[in-house]
Scaffold this motif. Structure first.
Motif, PDB file in Angstrom:
ATOM      1  N   GLN A 114     -42.223  -3.275  13.885  1.00 14.25           N
ATOM      2  CA  GLN A 114     -43.352  -3.242  13.385  1.00 14.25           C
ATOM      3  C   GLN A 114     -44.478  -1.930  14.095  1.00 14.25           C
ATOM      4  O   GLN A 114     -45.072  -1.194  13.736  1.00 14.25           O
ATOM      5  CB  GLN A 114     -44.128  -4.399  13.333  1.00 14.25           C
ATOM      6  N   ALA A 115     -43.961  -2.137  15.599  1.00 15.35           N
ATOM      7  CA  ALA A 115     -44.775  -1.601  16.579  1.00 15.35           C
ATOM      8  C   ALA A 115     -44.389  -0.001  16.449  1.00 15.35           C
ATOM      9  O   ALA A 115     -45.220   1.078  16.459  1.00 15.35           O
ATOM     10  CB  ALA A 115     -44.657  -1.886  18.048  1.00 15.35           C
ATOM     11  N   LEU A 116     -43.273   0.319  16.214  1.00 13.75           N
ATOM     12  CA  LEU A 116     -42.654   1.348  16.253  1.00 13.75           C
ATOM     13  C   LEU A 116     -43.064   2.301  14.726  1.00 13.75           C
ATOM     14  O   LEU A 116     -43.650   3.316  14.837  1.00 13.75           O
ATOM     15  CB  LEU A 116     -41.049   1.529  15.966  1.00 13.75           C
ATOM     16  N   TYR A 117     -43.421   1.473  13.567  1.00 14.90           N
ATOM     17  CA  TYR A 117     -43.729   2.174  12.386  1.00 14.90           C
ATOM     18  C   TYR A 117     -45.185   2.590  12.699  1.00 14.90           C
ATOM     19  O   TYR A 117     -45.905   3.317  12.102  1.00 14.90           O
ATOM     20  CB  TYR A 117     -43.622   1.398  11.271  1.00 14.90           C
ATOM     21  N   GLN A 118     -45.947   1.589  13.471  1.00 13.12           N
ATOM     22  CA  GLN A 118     -47.508   2.010  13.714  1.00 13.12           C
ATOM     23  C   GLN A 118     -47.467   3.497  14.434  1.00 13.12           C
ATOM     24  O   GLN A 118     -48.315   4.158  14.303  1.00 13.12           O
ATOM     25  CB  GLN A 118     -48.254   0.890  14.631  1.00 13.12           C
ATOM     26  N   THR A 119     -46.419   3.668  15.483  1.00  9.42           N
ATOM     27  CA  THR A 119     -46.416   4.972  16.360  1.00  9.42           C
ATOM     28  C   THR A 119     -46.322   6.041  15.057  1.00  9.42           C
ATOM     29  O   THR A 119     -46.854   7.111  15.230  1.00  9.42           O
ATOM     30  CB  THR A 119     -45.336   4.834  17.133  1.00  9.42           C
ATOM     31  N   LYS A 120     -45.324   5.789  14.225  1.00 15.04           N
ATOM     32  CA  LYS A 120     -45.009   6.615  13.151  1.00 15.04           C
ATOM     33  C   LYS A 120     -46.204   7.184  12.520  1.00 15.04           C
ATOM     34  O   LYS A 120     -46.458   8.309  11.946  1.00 15.04           O
ATOM     35  CB  LYS A 120     -43.949   6.516  12.257  1.00 15.04           C
ATOM     36  N   ASN A 121     -46.610   6.076  11.855  1.00 16.45           N
ATOM     37  CA  ASN A 121     -48.123   6.345  11.142  1.00 16.45           C
ATOM     38  C   ASN A 121     -49.166   6.982  11.722  1.00 16.45           C
ATOM     39  O   ASN A 121     -49.818   7.671  10.940  1.00 16.45           O
ATOM     40  CB  ASN A 121     -48.523   4.786  10.639  1.00 16.45           C
ATOM     41  N   ARG A 122     -49.027   6.888  13.131  1.00 18.64           N
ATOM     42  CA  ARG A 122     -50.281   7.913  13.901  1.00 18.64           C
ATOM     43  C   ARG A 122     -49.965   8.982  13.967  1.00 18.64           C
ATOM     44  O   ARG A 122     -50.552   9.703  14.905  1.00 18.64           O
ATOM     45  CB  ARG A 122     -50.640   6.961  15.137  1.00 18.64           C
ATOM     46  N   GLY A 123     -48.739   9.563  13.668  1.00 16.33           N
ATOM     47  CA  GLY A 123     -48.372  10.855  13.916  1.00 16.33           C
ATOM     48  C   GLY A 123     -46.999  11.064  14.617  1.00 16.33           C
ATOM     49  O   GLY A 123     -46.617  12.182  15.161  1.00 16.33           O
ATOM     50  N   ARG A 124     -46.542   9.938  15.191  1.00 14.16           N
ATOM     51  CA  ARG A 124     -45.212  10.166  16.018  1.00 14.16           C
ATOM     52  C   ARG A 124     -45.435  10.464  17.158  1.00 14.16           C
ATOM     53  O   ARG A 124     -46.611  10.745  17.803  1.00 14.16           O
ATOM     54  CB  ARG A 124     -44.219  11.025  15.446  1.00 14.16           C
ATOM     55  N   ASN A 125     -44.149  11.037  18.077  1.00 15.23           N
ATOM     56  CA  ASN A 125     -44.542  11.519  19.447  1.00 15.23           C
ATOM     57  C   ASN A 125     -45.276  10.610  20.217  1.00 15.23           C
ATOM     58  O   ASN A 125     -46.334  11.013  21.059  1.00 15.23           O
ATOM     59  CB  ASN A 125     -44.904  12.858  19.437  1.00 15.23           C
ATOM     60  N   GLY A 126     -45.151   9.260  20.498  1.00 14.24           N
ATOM     61  CA  GLY A 126     -45.811   8.476  21.397  1.00 14.24           C
ATOM     62  C   GLY A 126     -45.223   6.958  21.293  1.00 14.24           C
ATOM     63  O   GLY A 126     -44.042   6.741  20.764  1.00 14.24           O
ATOM     64  N   TYR A 127     -46.015   5.997  21.653  1.00 18.97           N
ATOM     65  CA  TYR A 127     -45.322   4.750  21.694  1.00 18.97           C
ATOM     66  C   TYR A 127     -46.485   3.575  21.415  1.00 18.97           C
ATOM     67  O   TYR A 127     -47.808   4.171  21.404  1.00 18.97           O
ATOM     68  CB  TYR A 127     -45.054   4.096  23.125  1.00 18.97           C
ATOM     69  N   THR A 128     -46.262   2.355  20.773  1.00 21.82           N
ATOM     70  CA  THR A 128     -46.890   1.563  20.595  1.00 21.82           C
ATOM     71  C   THR A 128     -46.633   0.129  20.955  1.00 21.82           C
ATOM     72  O   THR A 128     -45.464   0.005  20.962  1.00 21.82           O
ATOM     73  CB  THR A 128     -47.560   1.377  18.811  1.00 21.82           C
ATOM     74  N   CYS A 129     -47.479  -0.754  21.690  1.00 19.81           N
ATOM     75  CA  CYS A 129     -47.091  -1.935  21.957  1.00 19.81           C
ATOM     76  C   CYS A 129     -47.604  -3.003  20.855  1.00 19.81           C
ATOM     77  O   CYS A 129     -48.585  -2.859  20.442  1.00 19.81           O
ATOM     78  CB  CYS A 129     -47.713  -2.621  23.469  1.00 19.81           C
ATOM     79  N   TYR A 130     -46.721  -3.862  20.626  1.00 17.78           N
ATOM     80  CA  TYR A 130     -47.132  -4.844  19.456  1.00 17.78           C
ATOM     81  C   TYR A 130     -48.125  -5.825  19.945  1.00 17.78           C
ATOM     82  O   TYR A 130     -48.341  -6.021  21.112  1.00 17.78           O
ATOM     83  CB  TYR A 130     -45.571  -5.832  19.188  1.00 17.78           C
ATOM     84  N   ILE A 131     -49.075  -5.805  18.978  1.00 16.45           N
ATOM     85  CA  ILE A 131     -50.317  -6.686  19.177  1.00 16.45           C
ATOM     86  C   ILE A 131     -50.256  -7.818  18.142  1.00 16.45           C
ATOM     87  O   ILE A 131     -50.215  -7.273  17.077  1.00 16.45           O
ATOM     88  CB  ILE A 131     -51.627  -5.668  19.082  1.00 16.45           C
ATOM     89  N   GLU A 132     -50.155  -8.975  18.670  1.00 16.12           N
ATOM     90  CA  GLU A 132     -50.353 -10.102  17.837  1.00 16.12           C
ATOM     91  C   GLU A 132     -51.711 -10.137  16.796  1.00 16.12           C
ATOM     92  O   GLU A 132     -52.750  -9.733  17.281  1.00 16.12           O
ATOM     93  CB  GLU A 132     -50.155 -11.377  18.529  1.00 16.12           C
ATOM     94  N   LYS A 133     -51.305 -10.441  15.579  1.00 18.55           N
ATOM     95  CA  LYS A 133     -52.407 -10.424  14.583  1.00 18.55           C
ATOM     96  C   LYS A 133     -53.129 -11.800  14.572  1.00 18.55           C
ATOM     97  O   LYS A 133     -52.520 -13.029  14.889  1.00 18.55           O
ATOM     98  CB  LYS A 133     -51.888 -10.101  13.159  1.00 18.55           C
TER      99      LYS A 133
END
Length: 228
Positions: free
Chosen positions: A209-228
């Motif tokens: 899920q965190a990976l797809y957040q990175t892709k949705n923001r334009g790729r080329n980076g990272y995202t740490c999962y944040i609990e909802k």
């Protein structure tokens, strides 16, 4: 007693020798036979031992080969899942760890522009870079296609994981492959153990899920999962 025909008038020469003297030659032959038999048995045992060791080494190499991804030489998906699952099941301290999911950005375009041969070189370079970027105890492998997974067994805090993700992104942008067209980058999703989960399946899904957040923001980076 012994005799020898002289072939003269049917004469025969008879003679006698001491029994011990007569047996000496036979004793030597028997002793030599025992020696040769012993050497034969020893040689056979050495041969069997050598064959056993060669076969054992071959089986070990075969098992290691089965555990690895044929293209990149790092762990394959099944080995990744098994080793991470076993580690999580046995870990009693629950020292902070992290699951990294890493995808090659726009890999289809990479293959379309450069062909599958160079595309494979990109994947090999990814595998080598990831193996060199993490500790020897960390679990590094290719899940399939352009997807890679790294489980970091011990991290000081989430900031350290973010620094490592930043470092990996930078190194991947610097990968050089001859005749390559375009640019190379990656997207990363990170889930933390035991904060976000204590099983491989849970950590995998959250890192995804965190990976797809990175892709949705334009790729080329990272995202740490944040609990909802």
């Amino acid at each position: 007693m012994a005799y020898y025909p002289l072939k003269i008038n049917d004469w025969i020469m008879c003679y006698s020798i001491d029994a011990d003297v007569a047996q000496e030659s036979y004793t030597v032959i028997i002793s030599l036979g025992y020696l040769l038999f012993t050497l034969f048995v020893l040689g056979l045992l050495v041969l069997l031992y050598t064959i056993f060791n060669i076969n054992k080494k071959h089986q070990k190499n075969l098992l290691e080969y089965v555990k690895k991804d044929a293209l990149t030489g790092i762990k394959n998906k099944e080995t990744l899942k098994t080793e991470i699952t076993n580690y999580l099941a046995k870990d009693k301290s629950q020292h902070a760890g992290a699951l990294f999911m890493i995808d090659v950005d726009n890999f289809k375009m990479v293959n379309d522009l450069n062909g599958h041969v160079i595309g494979d070189e990109v994947l090999k370079a990814f595998g080598t870079l990831l193996k060199e970027s993490f500790a020897i105890d960390d679990i590094v492998g290719r899940a399939g296609g352009d997807e890679f997974i790294v489980f970091v067994k011990e991290i000081e805090d989430e900031i350290q994981a973010q620094k490592k993700a930043d470092e990996v992104c930078q190194k991947i942008r610097e990968i050089y492959i001859e005749d390559f067209k375009g640019s190379i980058s990656c997207s990363i999703g990170i889930a933390f153990y035991p904060k976000h989960g204590i099983t491989f399946k849970t950590l995998y899904n959250l890192a995804d899920q965190a990976l797809y957040q990175t892709k949705n923001r334009g790729r080329n980076g990272y995202t740490c999962y944040i609990e909802k």
